[in-house]
Design a protein around this motif. Sequence first.
Motif, short mmCIF file in Angstrom:
data_model
loop_
_atom_site.label_atom_id
_atom_site.label_comp_id
_atom_site.label_asym_id
_atom_site.label_seq_id
_atom_site.Cartn_x
_atom_site.Cartn_y
_atom_site.Cartn_z
N SER A 224 4.73 17.59 -18.18
CA SER A 224 4.11 18.35 -17.09
C SER A 224 3.91 17.39 -15.93
N PHE A 225 3.66 17.93 -14.77
CA PHE A 225 3.43 17.04 -13.62
C PHE A 225 2.17 16.19 -13.85
N ILE A 226 1.17 16.80 -14.48
CA ILE A 226 -0.12 16.11 -14.63
C ILE A 226 -0.11 15.18 -15.83
N PRO B 68 2.89 20.90 -7.81
CA PRO B 68 1.72 20.00 -7.85
C PRO B 68 2.10 18.54 -7.63
N LYS C 114 6.45 14.81 -15.70
CA LYS C 114 7.81 15.24 -15.35
C LYS C 114 8.07 15.06 -13.86
#
Lengths: 285, 282
Positions: free
Chosen positions: A142-144, A91, A171
């Motif tokens: 997390s990516f988000i 993502p 991250k």
Amino acid sequence: MAFRCSIGSLTVVAAVAMSIAAAQAHDESKYPDWSGQWRRPAGINNQWDPTKPWGKEGAPLTAEYQAIYEANLKDQLEGGQGTDPTYTCIPDGMPRAMNVIYPMEIIILPKTTYIMIEYFSMLRRIYTDGREFPVDDGTLASFIGYSIGKWVDTDGDGRYDELLVETRFMKNPRSFDASGIPLHADAETIVKERFYQDKDKPDVLHDEVTTIDHALTRPWTVVKNYNRERNPRWFELVCAENNEYIKIGDDTYMRSPDGRLKPQKKGQKPPDLSLFNTTNDAAKK
Amino acid sequence: MLHRISIAATALATALLMTAPGARAHDDSKYPDWSGQWRRVEGGPPRYDHSKPYGRGQQPPLTEEYRLIHEASLADQASGGQGLYRTSARCIPMGMPWQMYALFPIEFVFTANTTFVLSEIMTSQPRRIYTDGRAWPEDQDPLFTGYSIGRWIDHDGDGKYDVLEIETRNMRVPRIYDQSGIPFHEDGEAIIKERIYLDKADPNILHNEMTTIDHALTRPWTVTRNYRREKKTIWTENNCVEGNDNIAVGKEDYLLSPDGFLMPVKKGQKPPDLRYFDQAQK
């Protein structure tokens, strides 16, 4: 980091003042109407700063990260991916998700505002229940990222008109956009946003995004704009479905239209296939 | 298809009785409390009907043609391949009805016009279940999640909804029920009907009666999913791609070894064709 002024304490005060969130029924009349489907304006590509050309956005990078960015652009010119990590279909993460390459929907509930972005099925939960940022036990990243928000009634008319959001715990790998503008390897990014509807055009939403990151010499603010489609049609974008890139070990290759492996760069070595020989030899024995 | 009794007309009538959907405010007190995070109750290997064993033990009521397709998938898996699970191994959504298996947690979000089902696994796109009384669209592209129309029901007449009935159509193919590869018909005409409600004795258990109607089946196939509400909600990000060691090249599947080398999935499998690489580089 000097820029890090948490909005957590403000959030608590606001939550107490407005009565405890858990006890609230959802009074829709207090919230703005951000329903429908939101799209980036026509003509805006996937560059982070929509007011500037792709690859020439003047990101306030430190000298170290400017050099990383330049090397990335050179690699992309040669056919590589540079520092854009999303070619494997991971993502975008924050803040890049707010490029809204494909449409988003915003659901406003008293305790949480959800932002669903069609690209990669990215889902942001923005907690507006007055909580503080949790202590990261190593599982939060997390990516988000983890987002806490606060609704504000700026004009005192009894109805919220702005959503302030702070996002942490993102991250890596991430980049601001497909040109590969890098974020720092320490993953200590903080993103602050101010969402508000255009005063003259209710079908235009603005997101003033300020990114604070050690790869930058100063906070970097851009304003993203989204246009509303009131009668949306939703579709599915499945990145993995037509992804022509394959990462094997530390190298990236491509799938040819006829279903074979091919190099992404001129002169690139093929992957090491020694495990096939070993396995097949073992099978013969 | 004889089984196809649309709920759209009923939904439309209900919506008209309940005032125009666009004008409705969301009255929380009318809806059940399905807040929080829901996980599957049953453990064990992921399978469509949790009450039966994995694979052939599922006893799906498949036509002979589709039973043979399922057998071929099982045989390929037995030899190290992915069978019909191949697309999912590449992180392509399994869609409905599998995404309601809740192998990873799900969340329900109610608004006046739509109920959303959000999944932690990012290969399951959000489900939008329209409860605004709309009719089926005529020009919607098929989706893995399908297109869902729902209807809230006050089953016991206490002024509060307690059952959500859903009908889902227009799902993309190819699609399978579970990891063993129980197939859907390739015509993409499946219909799934769901009935979701809280357990009467335990408000932290949610049931989902799912009936699938499909030309690959000899009769409608009904299973009941059960979800348990988590007391402590922690959402993670599961994107499928990270850590996925399945590599597909053309029609072949390979694996990535822990040290980053391409390796076969089957005994005696040939390596990929490298004709596009400079011969001197090989």
